[in-house]
Motif scaffolding. Structure first.
Motif, PDB file in Angstrom:
ATOM      1  N   ALA A 178       0.485  -1.467  -0.325  1.00  0.00           N
ATOM      2  CA  ALA A 178       0.517  -0.008   0.006  1.00  0.00           C
ATOM      3  C   ALA A 178       0.657   1.203  -0.016  1.00  0.00           C
ATOM      4  O   ALA A 178       0.313   2.568  -1.073  1.00  0.00           O
ATOM      5  N   ARG A 179       1.978   1.343   0.780  1.00  0.00           N
ATOM      6  CA  ARG A 179       2.648   2.811   0.829  1.00  0.00           C
ATOM      7  C   ARG A 179       3.769   2.739  -0.241  1.00  0.00           C
ATOM      8  O   ARG A 179       3.650   3.457  -0.955  1.00  0.00           O
ATOM      9  N   PHE A 180       3.771   1.732  -1.154  1.00  0.00           N
ATOM     10  CA  PHE A 180       4.397   1.628  -2.753  1.00  0.00           C
ATOM     11  C   PHE A 180       3.292   2.325  -3.820  1.00  0.00           C
ATOM     12  O   PHE A 180       3.592   3.003  -4.180  1.00  0.00           O
ATOM     13  N   THR A 189      -8.172   8.520  -4.612  1.00  0.00           N
ATOM     14  CA  THR A 189      -8.272   8.668  -3.251  1.00  0.00           C
ATOM     15  C   THR A 189      -9.000   7.266  -2.203  1.00  0.00           C
ATOM     16  O   THR A 189      -9.149   7.065  -1.495  1.00  0.00           O
ATOM     17  N   GLU A 190      -9.095   6.139  -3.590  1.00  0.00           N
ATOM     18  CA  GLU A 190      -9.898   5.018  -3.397  1.00  0.00           C
ATOM     19  C   GLU A 190      -8.282   3.979  -2.183  1.00  0.00           C
ATOM     20  O   GLU A 190      -8.407   3.825  -1.165  1.00  0.00           O
ATOM     21  N   LEU A 191      -7.308   4.980  -2.947  1.00  0.00           N
ATOM     22  CA  LEU A 191      -6.527   4.024  -2.804  1.00  0.00           C
ATOM     23  C   LEU A 191      -5.759   4.763  -1.257  1.00  0.00           C
ATOM     24  O   LEU A 191      -5.296   4.334  -0.446  1.00  0.00           O
ATOM     25  N   THR A 192      -5.926   6.062  -1.080  1.00  0.00           N
ATOM     26  CA  THR A 192      -5.629   6.765  -0.054  1.00  0.00           C
ATOM     27  C   THR A 192      -6.170   5.881   1.432  1.00  0.00           C
ATOM     28  O   THR A 192      -6.039   5.817   1.734  1.00  0.00           O
ATOM     29  N   GLU A 193      -7.791   6.142   0.905  1.00  0.00           N
ATOM     30  CA  GLU A 193      -8.351   5.551   1.887  1.00  0.00           C
ATOM     31  C   GLU A 193      -7.877   4.193   2.187  1.00  0.00           C
ATOM     32  O   GLU A 193      -7.961   3.636   3.517  1.00  0.00           O
ATOM     33  N   ARG A 194      -7.879   3.715   1.741  1.00  0.00           N
ATOM     34  CA  ARG A 194      -6.995   1.872   1.482  1.00  0.00           C
ATOM     35  C   ARG A 194      -6.237   1.606   2.610  1.00  0.00           C
ATOM     36  O   ARG A 194      -5.982   1.169   2.872  1.00  0.00           O
ATOM     37  N   LEU A 195      -5.274   2.735   1.959  1.00  0.00           N
ATOM     38  CA  LEU A 195      -3.827   2.776   2.951  1.00  0.00           C
ATOM     39  C   LEU A 195      -3.929   2.716   4.547  1.00  0.00           C
ATOM     40  O   LEU A 195      -3.163   2.576   5.427  1.00  0.00           O
ATOM     41  N   ARG A 196      -5.494   4.080   4.653  1.00  0.00           N
ATOM     42  CA  ARG A 196      -4.765   4.338   6.710  1.00  0.00           C
ATOM     43  C   ARG A 196      -6.264   3.509   6.556  1.00  0.00           C
ATOM     44  O   ARG A 196      -5.570   2.349   7.902  1.00  0.00           O
ATOM     45  N   ILE A 213     -12.017  -9.022  -6.413  1.00  0.00           N
ATOM     46  CA  ILE A 213     -11.260  -8.137  -7.136  1.00  0.00           C
ATOM     47  C   ILE A 213     -11.976  -6.846  -7.972  1.00  0.00           C
ATOM     48  O   ILE A 213     -10.808  -6.174  -8.421  1.00  0.00           O
ATOM     49  N   GLY A 214     -13.033  -7.082  -7.583  1.00  0.00           N
ATOM     50  CA  GLY A 214     -13.245  -5.295  -7.824  1.00  0.00           C
ATOM     51  C   GLY A 214     -11.930  -4.798  -6.623  1.00  0.00           C
ATOM     52  O   GLY A 214     -11.745  -3.285  -7.123  1.00  0.00           O
ATOM     53  N   ARG A 215     -12.276  -4.232  -5.535  1.00  0.00           N
ATOM     54  CA  ARG A 215     -10.909  -4.081  -4.564  1.00  0.00           C
ATOM     55  C   ARG A 215      -9.688  -3.677  -5.597  1.00  0.00           C
ATOM     56  O   ARG A 215      -9.077  -2.480  -5.199  1.00  0.00           O
TER      57      ARG A 215
END
Length: 255
Positions: A178-180, A189-196, A213-215
């Motif tokens: 996630a950090r990479f 923005t979905e990735l930013t929230e997923r990292l949190r 798969i969707g995520r």
């Protein structure tokens, strides 16, 4: 879902997964990273091991097989491409093969790249995919034996599965992934929230898997190598997606 699933850790960061069919009593281990951890999980659940489904030949996925085979007599199913090398499989499978587990169809998808023999087991009726080290949450496996083009092709096969397919992977690498990912898809923005979310889960000592798969389509940069935003982030706008994938993989290898 008719199946019951137990997921637990083994070794330093491997995931073990047991799939149990209550109707027939059949129980499959997806790979066998560590026999003791699998035996303990079987004892906790009261299930008896009947099958071992091998995704690929690496030792951290097969080293538990001999002890489990001796203890339970489970049938070992593995990729034909590594049968001679491992000498561990009772039955071999290749791309496009189908068999049944607990009366449920299992489709075999060749997903080479990490290794040349790698396969993914897809159970469409149960909406399950066991992707080994090809697809991780927010990542993918290193390209050891194949080529970037081969790995990208394998990921496209998995990306084409229904979005609600639940994916189990071989390792807990999600936080580092996630950090990479945030470095090559910074406007997502979905990735930013997923990292949190991933940071919260790991801080609480909780697993980040399974995923879907969707995520992964929405947030995994390795599945998004044909996305204009990822292309731009790695200075390859308009390039062949396989080339973009190769650059993202190179950057992750150095991260």
């Amino acid at each position: 879902m008719a199946f019951e699933i137990a997921q637990f850790t083994a070794r330093s960061d491997n995931f073990c997964v047991l799939v149990h069919d209550p109707a027939s009593g059949a129980t499959a281990s997806i790979d066998a990273p560590e026999a003791d951890a699998i035996v303990k999980a079987l004892e906790r659940t009261g299930w008896r091991l009947t099958h071992i489904l091998v995704t690929h030949k690496h030792s951290d996925h097969v080293e538990g097989i001999p002890a489990l085979k001796e203890r339970y007599g489970a049938e070992v199913i593995g990729p034909a491409a590594s049968a001679a090398e491992t000498g561990l499989y009772d039955r071999t499978v290749s791309d496009g093969d189908r068999f049944t587990f607990g009366g449920t169809p299992v489709e075999v998808i060749a997903t080479p790249g990490h290794t040349l023999d790698h396969v993914t087991y897809h159970m469409p009726e149960e909406k399950l995919a066991f992707a080994g080290d090809t697809l991780f949450a927010l990542g993918c496996g290193r390209v050891f034996e194949g080529t970037p083009e081969m790995m990208w092709g394998s990921l496209l096969k998995l990306r084409a599965l229904p979005a609600d397919t639940i994916v189990y992977c071989g390792h807990e690498y999600t936080l580092a992934n996630a950090r990479f990912a945030a470095t090559v898809d910074p406007s997502n923005t979905e990735l930013t929230e997923r990292l949190r979310e991933v940071e919260r889960l790991r801080n609480d000592g909780k697993a980040t898997l399974p995923t879907t798969i969707g995520r992964e389509i929405a947030t995994n940069p390795f599945l998004r190598a044909d996305s204009p935003t990822v292309m731009a982030a790695v200075d390859l706008s308009g390039a062949d997606p396989a080339e973009v994938f190769a650059e993202v993989r190179r950057r992750k290898d150095r991260f």
